[in-house]
Design a protein around this motif. Structure first.
Motif, mmCIF file in Angstrom:
data_model
loop_
_atom_site.group_PDB
_atom_site.id
_atom_site.type_symbol
_atom_site.label_atom_id
_atom_site.label_comp_id
_atom_site.label_asym_id
_atom_site.label_seq_id
_atom_site.Cartn_x
_atom_site.Cartn_y
_atom_site.Cartn_z
ATOM 1 N N UNK A 222 0.846 -1.196 0.000
ATOM 2 C CA UNK A 222 0.000 0.000 0.000
ATOM 3 C C UNK A 222 0.882 1.247 0.000
ATOM 4 N N UNK A 223 0.728 2.053 -1.037
ATOM 5 C CA UNK A 223 1.455 3.338 -1.075
ATOM 6 C C UNK A 223 0.612 4.411 -0.395
ATOM 7 N N UNK A 224 1.276 5.180 0.479
ATOM 8 C CA UNK A 224 0.615 6.277 1.197
ATOM 9 C C UNK A 224 1.283 7.587 0.831
ATOM 10 N N UNK A 225 0.679 8.682 1.244
ATOM 11 C CA UNK A 225 1.300 9.992 1.036
ATOM 12 C C UNK A 225 0.848 10.966 2.133
ATOM 13 N N UNK A 226 1.671 11.922 2.437
ATOM 14 C CA UNK A 226 1.342 13.057 3.305
ATOM 15 C C UNK A 226 0.601 12.622 4.575
ATOM 16 N N UNK A 227 1.110 11.614 5.257
ATOM 17 C CA UNK A 227 0.400 11.121 6.437
ATOM 18 C C UNK A 227 0.681 11.992 7.672
ATOM 19 N N UNK A 228 -0.302 12.052 8.539
ATOM 20 C CA UNK A 228 -0.150 12.737 9.828
ATOM 21 C C UNK A 228 -0.922 11.929 10.862
ATOM 22 N N UNK A 229 -0.503 12.065 12.125
ATOM 23 C CA UNK A 229 -1.188 11.324 13.176
ATOM 24 C C UNK A 229 -0.738 11.807 14.535
ATOM 25 N N UNK A 230 -1.292 11.189 15.550
ATOM 26 C CA UNK A 230 -1.051 11.651 16.926
ATOM 27 C C UNK A 230 0.335 11.265 17.426
ATOM 28 N N UNK A 231 0.924 10.212 16.816
ATOM 29 C CA UNK A 231 2.137 9.632 17.404
ATOM 30 C C UNK A 231 3.400 9.983 16.630
ATOM 31 N N UNK A 232 3.609 11.218 16.321
ATOM 32 C CA UNK A 232 4.862 11.550 15.638
ATOM 33 C C UNK A 232 4.803 12.938 15.052
ATOM 34 N N UNK A 233 5.978 13.450 14.696
ATOM 35 C CA UNK A 233 6.027 14.767 14.064
ATOM 36 C C UNK A 233 5.683 14.616 12.596
ATOM 37 N N UNK A 234 4.953 15.551 12.076
ATOM 38 C CA UNK A 234 4.539 15.492 10.682
ATOM 39 C C UNK A 234 4.224 16.910 10.215
ATOM 40 N N UNK A 235 3.843 17.041 8.962
ATOM 41 C CA UNK A 235 3.590 18.361 8.376
ATOM 42 C C UNK A 235 2.604 19.177 9.223
ATOM 43 N N UNK A 236 1.557 18.534 9.717
ATOM 44 C CA UNK A 236 0.513 19.257 10.459
ATOM 45 C C UNK A 236 1.037 19.710 11.830
ATOM 46 N N UNK A 237 1.683 18.794 12.550
ATOM 47 C CA UNK A 237 2.162 19.182 13.888
ATOM 48 C C UNK A 237 3.306 20.207 13.775
ATOM 49 N N UNK A 238 4.092 20.117 12.675
ATOM 50 C CA UNK A 238 5.175 21.096 12.490
ATOM 51 C C UNK A 238 4.608 22.492 12.249
ATOM 52 N N UNK A 239 3.489 22.570 11.537
ATOM 53 C CA UNK A 239 2.852 23.882 11.304
ATOM 54 C C UNK A 239 2.475 24.518 12.637
ATOM 55 N N UNK A 240 1.916 23.691 13.503
ATOM 56 C CA UNK A 240 1.476 24.204 14.798
ATOM 57 C C UNK A 240 2.680 24.655 15.634
ATOM 58 N N UNK A 241 3.749 23.846 15.580
ATOM 59 C CA UNK A 241 4.972 24.227 16.307
ATOM 60 C C UNK A 241 5.506 25.560 15.809
ATOM 61 N N UNK A 242 5.532 25.726 14.462
ATOM 62 C CA UNK A 242 6.073 26.968 13.895
ATOM 63 C C UNK A 242 5.249 28.181 14.321
ATOM 64 N N UNK A 243 3.936 27.970 14.468
ATOM 65 C CA UNK A 243 3.050 29.092 14.816
ATOM 66 C C UNK A 243 3.332 29.626 16.218
ATOM 67 N N UNK A 244 4.015 28.833 17.030
ATOM 68 C CA UNK A 244 4.339 29.293 18.392
ATOM 69 C C UNK A 244 5.493 30.286 18.390
ATOM 70 N N UNK A 245 6.316 30.223 17.317
ATOM 71 C CA UNK A 245 7.524 31.061 17.314
ATOM 72 C C UNK A 245 7.538 32.109 16.206
#
Ligand SMILES: NC(=O)c1ccc[n+]([C@@H]2O[C@H](COP(=O)([O-])OP(=O)(O)OC[C@H]3O[C@@H](n4cnc5c(N)ncnc54)[C@H](OP(=O)(O)O)[C@@H]3O)[C@@H](O)[C@H]2O)c1
Length: 267
Positions: A134-157
């Protein structure tokens, strides 16, 4: 990241799940692999070398984990008659096609990570074991750093952010992937499949959606991938055509906005 959600989804459906991960379990260690395969009825392999930029300078390690170890897993599965679900990626493509990729499109990876993942696909197929890729792309989830959680981190600084608007794909929740994997495992499905949320967006579109839903103020500026040279090249077109997998799933594939809203609500 993905493995945690897959394990939880399988357990929720009543299966006895054994999780193997570093440091106790190294997928490149033949003895570890032999023991794990022997103890399993079905095997879902989410282990991978996933640092795309670092893979440019650590290509040997990336190929050992994403290529050779997957081939060995396939051989052991064939010898013991076990079914394997293995995870691959949109990075096996060069992203130059002007339509969504179907499973039969010719891979042509443009970085070492993509090459190592393609090697895994080829070696698993050559092993002759019963398997589902199974090929996946652009995954995000609760258990790791990913594009979505990085956006939120960047918004803090920072209050201003450049985000590329020429990479197009489908942000896909690992929780959705996990349910799809359970469906495939229950059927011992065989073959190559693409799985991603429904609909397409640029990374810029996704960032705008995230900040809007989190009610975070951000001066978001579109830019081009070429403006930010990284060690590894990225495919611009990561769109998947997912028609092949759909009949095998319990639920229709949701539009990318719905699981992302849910994920952001939980943050
Ligand atoms: N994230 C994405 O956008 C994306 C897109 C398409 C496909 N995929 C694929 O999805 C799968 C899951 O990736 P993910 O997003 O969940 O990434 P991840 O969080 O980096 O998960 C990979 C896991 O593999 C483990 N691992 C690395 N080397 C290992 C080894 N030698 N032996 C045993 N375990 C090892 C890692 O352990 P450590 O954390 O300790 O290194 C980590 O727990 C991978 O096949 C990946 O290629 C991901």
């Amino acid at each position: 990241m993905l493995g945690m959600d897959v394990a939880a989804a399988c357990a929720q459906r009543g299966y006895d799940v054994q999780v193997h991960d570093l440091p106790e379990f190294d997928v490149t260690n033949p003895d570890h692999l032999r023991q794990a395969v022997a103890a399993a009825d079905v095997i879902i392999n989410c282990a991978a070398y996933t640092n795309v930029d670092r893979a440019q300078s650590q290509s040997d390690l990336a190929h050992r984990v994403n290529g050779e170890a997957v081939g060995r897993l396939g051989q052991l599965a064939r010898e013991t008659g076990k079914w394997v679900l293995h995870v691959s990626t949109d990075f096996v493509f060069d992203g130059r096609l002007d339509r969504p990729y179907v499973e039969d499109d010719r891979p042509n990876p443009i970085n070492e990570y993509g090459k190592s993942k393609l090697a895994g696909e080829v070696l698993l197929r050559q092993s002759g074991c019963s398997h589902c890729l199974v090929r996946l792309e652009w995954t995000y989830g609760r258990h790791g750093r990913n594009f979505i959680t990085k956006l939120r981190e960047r918004a803090r600084t920072t209050k201003a952010l450049n985000v590329v608007n020429d990479q197009i794909g489908s942000p896909t929740a690992t929780a959705e992937v996990a349910q799809a994997f359970c469906d495939l495992a229950e059927q011992r499905a065989e073959g190559l499949f693409h799985f991603a949320s429904e609909g397409y967006a640029s990374r810029y579109d996704v960032a705008a959606f995230v900040f809007d839903h989190l009610r975070m103020e951000m001066d978001l500026r579109p830019c081009r991938t070429n403006d930010y040279p990284a060690p590894a090249a990225r495919p611009l077109n990561s769109r998947f055509d997912c028609h092949k997998i759909e009949p095998l799933l319990r639920e229709p594939i949701a539009p990318w906005q719905r699981p992302l809203e849910h994920f952001l609500g939980e943050l």
